[in-house]
Design a protein around this motif. Sequence first.
Motif, mmCIF file in Angstrom:
data_model
loop_
_atom_site.group_PDB
_atom_site.id
_atom_site.type_symbol
_atom_site.label_atom_id
_atom_site.label_comp_id
_atom_site.label_asym_id
_atom_site.label_seq_id
_atom_site.Cartn_x
_atom_site.Cartn_y
_atom_site.Cartn_z
ATOM 1 N N ALA A 256 0.797 -1.224 0.000
ATOM 2 C CA ALA A 256 0.000 0.000 0.000
ATOM 3 C C ALA A 256 0.830 1.275 0.000
ATOM 4 C CB ALA A 256 -0.951 0.006 1.193
ATOM 5 N N GLY A 257 2.016 1.235 0.542
ATOM 6 C CA GLY A 257 2.833 2.444 0.618
ATOM 7 C C GLY A 257 2.179 3.493 1.502
ATOM 8 N N VAL A 258 2.460 4.753 1.205
ATOM 9 C CA VAL A 258 1.848 5.858 1.942
ATOM 10 C C VAL A 258 0.349 5.780 1.680
ATOM 11 C CG1 VAL A 258 1.722 8.348 2.204
ATOM 12 C CG2 VAL A 258 3.934 7.262 1.746
ATOM 13 N N SER A 259 -0.424 5.600 2.743
ATOM 14 C CA SER A 259 -1.839 5.315 2.552
ATOM 15 C C SER A 259 -2.638 5.729 3.777
ATOM 16 C CB SER A 259 -2.035 3.818 2.291
ATOM 17 O OG SER A 259 -1.395 3.054 3.301
ATOM 18 N N ASN A 260 -3.974 5.847 3.580
ATOM 19 C CA ASN A 260 -4.858 6.271 4.650
ATOM 20 C C ASN A 260 -6.246 5.700 4.378
ATOM 21 O OD1 ASN A 260 -6.916 8.008 5.956
ATOM 22 N ND2 ASN A 260 -5.149 9.197 6.615
ATOM 23 N N PHE A 261 -6.810 5.016 5.352
ATOM 24 C CA PHE A 261 -8.178 4.526 5.260
ATOM 25 C C PHE A 261 -8.951 5.019 6.467
ATOM 26 C CE2 PHE A 261 -11.596 1.464 5.992
ATOM 27 C CZ PHE A 261 -12.201 1.455 4.740
ATOM 28 N N GLU A 262 -9.979 5.813 6.220
ATOM 29 C CA GLU A 262 -10.836 6.363 7.272
ATOM 30 C C GLU A 262 -10.022 7.031 8.384
ATOM 31 O OE1 GLU A 262 -13.453 3.165 8.478
ATOM 32 O OE2 GLU A 262 -14.695 3.435 6.682
ATOM 33 N N ILE B 137 -7.081 4.487 -1.051
ATOM 34 C CA ILE B 137 -6.259 4.726 0.141
ATOM 35 C C ILE B 137 -5.012 5.556 -0.166
ATOM 36 C CG2 ILE B 137 -7.104 2.675 1.333
ATOM 37 C CD1 ILE B 137 -4.382 1.333 0.599
ATOM 38 N N ALA B 138 -4.757 5.781 -1.466
ATOM 39 C CA ALA B 138 -3.622 6.611 -1.879
ATOM 40 C C ALA B 138 -4.051 7.497 -3.050
ATOM 41 C CB ALA B 138 -2.433 5.734 -2.268
ATOM 42 N N PRO B 139 -5.114 8.294 -2.864
ATOM 43 C CA PRO B 139 -5.614 9.108 -3.968
ATOM 44 C C PRO B 139 -4.577 10.126 -4.417
ATOM 45 C CG PRO B 139 -6.650 9.761 -1.904
ATOM 46 C CD PRO B 139 -5.840 8.530 -1.624
#
Length: 186
Positions: A98-104, A159-161
Amino acid sequence: MQLDPASGWCQDVELCPSPNFNARPTDEVSLLVIHNISLPPAQFATRKVQAFFQNRLDVTEHPYFAGIADLRVSAHFLIERDGRVTQFVSCLERAWHAGVSNFEGRETCNDFSVGIELEGTDDLPFTDAQYHALTALTRQLQSAFPAITPQRICGHSDIAPGRKTDPGPAFDWARFRADLAQEEGQ
């Protein structure tokens, strides 16, 4: 295909262990991330993804490979165009997908996710065999890790837009979600 929750490995799939993983900070597995990959880009059935995830890619074989030569990445699974499933990392371990990522609002999605790569590109349709295998694998993951609810299945782009675009517009989310719902109802 049967996922052993105790080991995190599937039976009846090709096993191709990657060195590109480490321990999860907790035992949590609560997110499924869908990607696409092809090496070289838009070329299929080359077995180069397997070599890439094992750090064995011969960078002299294609100009594209020079740009990714130093990357150390992996996913838990790859589903090829013919529906064949390869596993690289135990689901109990942290693959580097996923790398640099963010979910919620939660960063570093590798910590709590499973990554599935579909052999493909953003703009070429995926195959029936891939959707069938993806649905079967997702059901196994949801059985082993009940926190992976339908709402916690996303694309890399979610998660990585701005950084990632996969699985891309060619991925049929409606079909995939309908296939999952149909299997749930059986």
